[in-house]
Design an enzyme around this catalytic site. Structure first.
Site, PDB file in Angstrom:
ATOM      1  N   HIS A 100      -1.151   4.253  13.677  1.00 51.30           N
ATOM      2  CA  HIS A 100      -0.565   2.905  13.841  1.00 51.30           C
ATOM      3  C   HIS A 100       1.335   2.946  14.081  1.00 51.30           C
ATOM      4  CE1 HIS A 100       1.236  -0.764  12.015  1.00 51.30           C
ATOM      5  NE2 HIS A 100       2.959   0.422  11.978  1.00 51.30           N
TER       6      HIS A 100
ATOM      7  N   ARG B 196       7.670   1.566   7.369  1.00 46.74           N
ATOM      8  CA  ARG B 196       6.329   1.870   6.251  1.00 46.74           C
ATOM      9  C   ARG B 196       5.784   2.956   6.172  1.00 46.74           C
ATOM     10  NH1 ARG B 196       3.627  -3.587   7.625  1.00 46.74           N
ATOM     11  NH2 ARG B 196       4.146  -2.644  10.053  1.00 46.74           N
TER      12      ARG B 196
ATOM     13  N   HIS C  27     -11.203  -0.343  15.239  1.00 46.35           N
ATOM     14  CA  HIS C  27      -9.962  -0.813  13.769  1.00 46.35           C
ATOM     15  C   HIS C  27     -10.155  -1.913  12.791  1.00 46.35           C
ATOM     16  CE1 HIS C  27      -5.526   0.326  12.695  1.00 46.35           C
ATOM     17  NE2 HIS C  27      -6.244  -0.566  12.161  1.00 46.35           N
TER      18      HIS C  27
ATOM     19  N   HIS D 218      -9.782  -3.426   8.448  1.00 41.51           N
ATOM     20  CA  HIS D 218      -9.176  -2.928   7.260  1.00 41.51           C
ATOM     21  C   HIS D 218     -10.303  -3.410   6.372  1.00 41.51           C
ATOM     22  CE1 HIS D 218      -5.269  -1.857   7.929  1.00 41.51           C
ATOM     23  NE2 HIS D 218      -5.678  -2.611   9.070  1.00 41.51           N
TER      24      HIS D 218
ATOM     25  N   GLY E 290      -2.662  -5.354   4.372  1.00 41.36           N
ATOM     26  CA  GLY E 290      -1.589  -5.961   2.790  1.00 41.36           C
ATOM     27  C   GLY E 290      -1.045  -5.550   1.713  1.00 41.36           C
TER      28      GLY E 290
ATOM     29  N   GLU F 101       2.449  -5.962   1.659  1.00 44.73           N
ATOM     30  CA  GLU F 101       3.864  -6.124   1.083  1.00 44.73           C
ATOM     31  C   GLU F 101       4.880  -6.627   1.029  1.00 44.73           C
ATOM     32  OE1 GLU F 101       1.703  -4.163   5.709  1.00 44.73           O
ATOM     33  OE2 GLU F 101       1.362  -6.382   3.919  1.00 44.73           O
TER      34      GLU F 101
ATOM     35  N   ASP G 125      -7.728  -5.179  14.761  1.00 39.39           N
ATOM     36  CA  ASP G 125      -7.047  -5.198  13.330  1.00 39.39           C
ATOM     37  C   ASP G 125      -7.925  -6.109  12.117  1.00 39.39           C
ATOM     38  OD1 ASP G 125      -4.833  -3.700  12.054  1.00 39.39           O
ATOM     39  OD2 ASP G 125      -3.576  -5.395  12.364  1.00 39.39           O
TER      40      ASP G 125
END
Length: 390
Positions: A197, A165, A63, A65, A70, A72, A287
């Protein structure tokens, strides 16, 4: 062409005692005592003295990215992409890339190409199709087609539930995504899991259980992540795992999360084992490169930190050295368990025929040397190979 690692204490992840390990090309050729260089390899075998060190499978972080996350808090809060050396320093030889909240400017073609780039640079890399939201944004128009036709795509995710979200998916919508992922996996020979998630709302894992309870979708079709983010979510995760599901603990954290009740990943592993969860149903992931946002009671962003792939190795060390989890059980969470969940059949073990992804650790569980696909990327604490633009 050959690397012979002599005299290491080998964990496969089960303890094998002091063994020699022969790497031939991209594969492990032999594991045993008293292995000698192949007769035809005169001058072509690199012999490594590993006495006093441990040899374990390269870590799998399922997991990450890899193209950043990000956003947000606006465009300036988009996090940077993963660099090869960050994974190497963390002892990671395999990663799975995901897209999070931002499925608008972070695209699947970009994710697939980044996976290919990391693999060209030196480590194995795969990805999941989609992001937080349903309907899933695919490359070809269908989840099943993506999995059949694009080698790097092995599952779906990370789809968000129980989070402000998320797209607030219905049970029917989740079931359809899980069904498409499952069928795509069956036809392509891939894992076909849905990486989910789990946010901090009171529904916790209920959306997944509603699918399992009302359809023919098995609980193993889902891999919920961030299950250690709150105490109540952790407790719900224990029950989920006891029903046969796999649960994932996130190793990246910030002080606010811990103050608000997050269970540190290493402690979560110890507590889950003590609660009777089988050790093959637990994984840890970093993450990495995702955002760790702080929100106030109105849901407004108040701060943001970038998650670190290095937290995976730190959590492994903490599980063994501080939480006193048995080494083989701690190692399973970042080697064999994710390999089996993702159907990466040649990874996660130190066995003849497996990929030559191995990691040497010193007696304090710090990274010493690393081979990915038989290529030495780190030697005695020094990163030898870096990304193209590092």
């Amino acid at each position: 062409m050959y690397t012979l690692i002599k005299g290491a204490e080998v964990y496969s992840p089960e303890p094998l005692g002091k063994q020699d390990v022969l790497l031939a090309g991209s594969k492990i050729a032999a594991v045993g005592e008293g292995i000698e260089p192949p007769p035809a390899s005169a001058g072509k075998t690199n012999v490594v003295d590993a006495k006093g060190k441990m040899l374990v499978p390269g870590l799998i972080d399922s997991h990450v990215h890899i193209i950043g996350g990000g956003g947000e808090g606006g465009p300036h809060t988009r996090t940077p992409e993963l660099q090869l050396s960050e994974a190497v320093k963390a002892g990671i030889t395999t990663v799975v890339g995901v897209i999070g909240t931002d499925g608008m400017t972070r695209s699947m073609p970009e994710l697939v190409v980044k996976a290919r780039a990391l693999e060209t640079e030196g480590i194995s890399c795969y990805c999941h199709v989609g992001n937080y939201h349903i309907p899933v944004r695919t490359v070809t128009g269908k989840i099943e087609d993506d999995m059949m036709l694009i080698d790097k795509i092995i599952g779906v995710g990370e789809v968000a539930v129980s989070d402000h979200r998320s797209s607030q998916p219905t049970t029917e919508e989740l079931a359809k995504v899980a069904s498409q992922a499952r069928i795509g996996g069956m036809l392509s020979g891939k894992a076909g899991i849905v990486n989910v998630h789990i946010g901090e709302s009171g529904s916790r894992l209920d959306p997944l259980l509603q699918v399992v309870n009302t359809t023919d979708i098995p609980i193993t079709s889902f891999c919920p992540t961030h299950v250690n983010r709150t105490e109540k979510l952790f407790e719900a995760g224990i029950e989920f795992a006891k029903r046969g599901g796999i649960i994932d603990f996130t190793t990246s954290t910030i002080p606010q999360f811990l103050e608000e009740g997050e269970v540190k990943a290493a402690a979560a592993v110890r507590r889950a084992l003590a609660a009777g969860v089988p050790d093959d149903r637990l994984t840890m992931t970093s993450d990495g490169q995702g955002s760790l946002p702080e929100f106030n009671e109105k849901g407004e962003l108040t701060g943001l930190t970038v998650a670190d792939v290095g937290s995976l190795h730190r959590a492994l060390k903490e599980a063994v050295c501080l939480e006193k989890v048995r080494p083989e059980q701690a190692l399973k969470t970042v080697t064999r368990n994710p390999a089996e969940m993702l159907k990466l059949t040649d990874k996660g073990r130190v066995e003849a025929g497996c990929d030559a992804d191995v990691l040497l650790l010193n007696d304090e569980w710090e990274t010493d040397s690393l081979w990915a696909g038989g290529r030495c990327l780190m030697k005695e604490g020094e990163v030898l190979v870096k990304g193209t633009f590092e």
